[in-house]
Design an enzyme around this catalytic site. Structure first.
Site, mmCIF file in Angstrom:
data_model
loop_
_atom_site.group_PDB
_atom_site.id
_atom_site.type_symbol
_atom_site.label_atom_id
_atom_site.label_comp_id
_atom_site.label_asym_id
_atom_site.label_seq_id
_atom_site.Cartn_x
_atom_site.Cartn_y
_atom_site.Cartn_z
ATOM 1 N N GLY A 1 3.120 -8.775 6.061
ATOM 2 C CA GLY A 1 3.776 -8.072 6.899
ATOM 3 C C GLY A 1 3.532 -6.661 6.874
ATOM 4 O O GLY A 1 3.524 -6.042 5.790
ATOM 5 N N GLY A 2 3.202 -5.879 7.873
ATOM 6 C CA GLY A 2 2.889 -4.461 7.741
ATOM 7 C C GLY A 2 1.807 -4.102 6.770
ATOM 8 O O GLY A 2 0.671 -4.522 6.850
ATOM 9 N N ASP A 3 2.100 -3.245 5.856
ATOM 10 C CA ASP A 3 1.398 -3.067 4.898
ATOM 11 C C ASP A 3 1.455 -3.770 3.477
ATOM 12 O O ASP A 3 1.078 -3.142 2.248
ATOM 13 C CB ASP A 3 1.230 -1.596 4.452
ATOM 14 C CG ASP A 3 2.571 -0.868 3.993
ATOM 15 O OD1 ASP A 3 3.563 -1.705 4.201
ATOM 16 O OD2 ASP A 3 2.694 0.116 3.546
ATOM 17 N N GLU A 4 2.209 -4.840 3.752
ATOM 18 C CA GLU A 4 2.654 -5.994 2.511
ATOM 19 C C GLU A 4 1.641 -6.926 2.426
ATOM 20 O O GLU A 4 1.763 -7.505 3.275
ATOM 21 C CB GLU A 4 4.210 -6.146 2.561
ATOM 22 C CG GLU A 4 5.112 -4.938 2.414
ATOM 23 C CD GLU A 4 6.724 -5.226 2.804
ATOM 24 O OE1 GLU A 4 7.473 -4.582 2.442
ATOM 25 O OE2 GLU A 4 6.900 -6.519 3.195
ATOM 26 N N LEU B 1 1.093 -1.138 0.063
ATOM 27 C CA LEU B 1 0.117 0.075 0.042
ATOM 28 C C LEU B 1 0.822 1.150 0.067
ATOM 29 O O LEU B 1 1.768 1.349 0.630
ATOM 30 C CB LEU B 1 -0.738 0.093 1.231
ATOM 31 C CG LEU B 1 -1.835 -1.136 1.315
ATOM 32 C CD1 LEU B 1 -2.807 -1.023 2.578
ATOM 33 C CD2 LEU B 1 -2.781 -0.910 0.017
#
Length: 215
Positions: A144-147, A104
């Site tokens: 992970g995170g925005d991945e 994102l």
């Protein structure tokens, strides 16, 4: 599980004891045995309930270990397991699969402007839109995170992966509102094809990641 089945078998045996006691003794002699068996039956039922509750809790814990708690998507570990299995199947069949690495854009700025709870809802929205695009046999995972990492199995041709990538870009970028605030989610993505770009899971993901940054 095995413990529940064993307790169920015990329950059946205890009930049979009651029947046998009634058949072989007069009512006065069998009464103590019947009472004892009734207590054992109640104890067995209580243990069965406990065992079933424990089994459900174990199933829930195992599921939680495989899934991302925020989005409900498979997590990185689950994705790696599925990817390894898919690569092995593709090798046997001589078929292709694709990995799409998706990130994102400007997600930190979104978090900073509206707060982490808002950012969490944006991630959930993006996850729902990804799921709406792919087939049931494919896997959308939060890496992970925005991945996010998307596994496309059993491709008929490389162009199929490109079409899915285009649909993902359009779906995620569609206008939306979160808590009454208009948001435009933008993403960057990269695609890698097995076996054309790489022949193992790690290198395939690395190629998709590199393609995303190149885009």
């Amino acid at each position: 599980g095995v413990q529940v089945e064993a307790l169920q078998a015990l329950l059946v045996r205890l009930l049979q004891d009651v029947v046998n006691a009634d058949a072989s003794r007069d009512a006065r002699d069998s009464a103590p045995l019947v009472e004892a068996n009734e207590k054992l039956v109640l104890a067995a039922l209580a243990h069965q309930v406990q065992a079933e509750t424990a089994a459900r809790a174990l199933d829930a814990a195992e599921k939680a270990a495989r899934m991302d708690t925020l989005t409900g998507l498979p997590n990185r570990a689950t994705l790696m397991d599925r990817l390894s299995q898919a690569i092995a199947a593709s090798r046997r069949r001589g078929s292709r699969l694709a990995v799409i690495f998706l990130d994102l854009d400007d997600f930190k700025a979104l978090n900073d402007a509206h707060g982490h709870p808002f950012g969490d809802k944006a991630l959930q929205l993006a996850a729902q839109r990804m799921l709406a695009v792919v087939r049931e046999v494919d896997t959308v995972s939060r890496y992970g995170g925005d991945e996010f990492l998307i596994l496309l199995t059993e491709l008929n041709q490389i162009a199929d992966a490109t079409r899915v990538a285009d649909k993902l870009l359009a779906s995620i970028a569609a206008p939306a509102q979160i808590e009454g605030i208009a948001v435009d989610l933008c993403v960057s993505l990269g695609v890698a094809i097995f076996p054309d770009d790489a022949d193992d899971a790690s290198n395939l993901i690395a190629k998709a990641d590199a393609a995303m940054y190149a885009s």
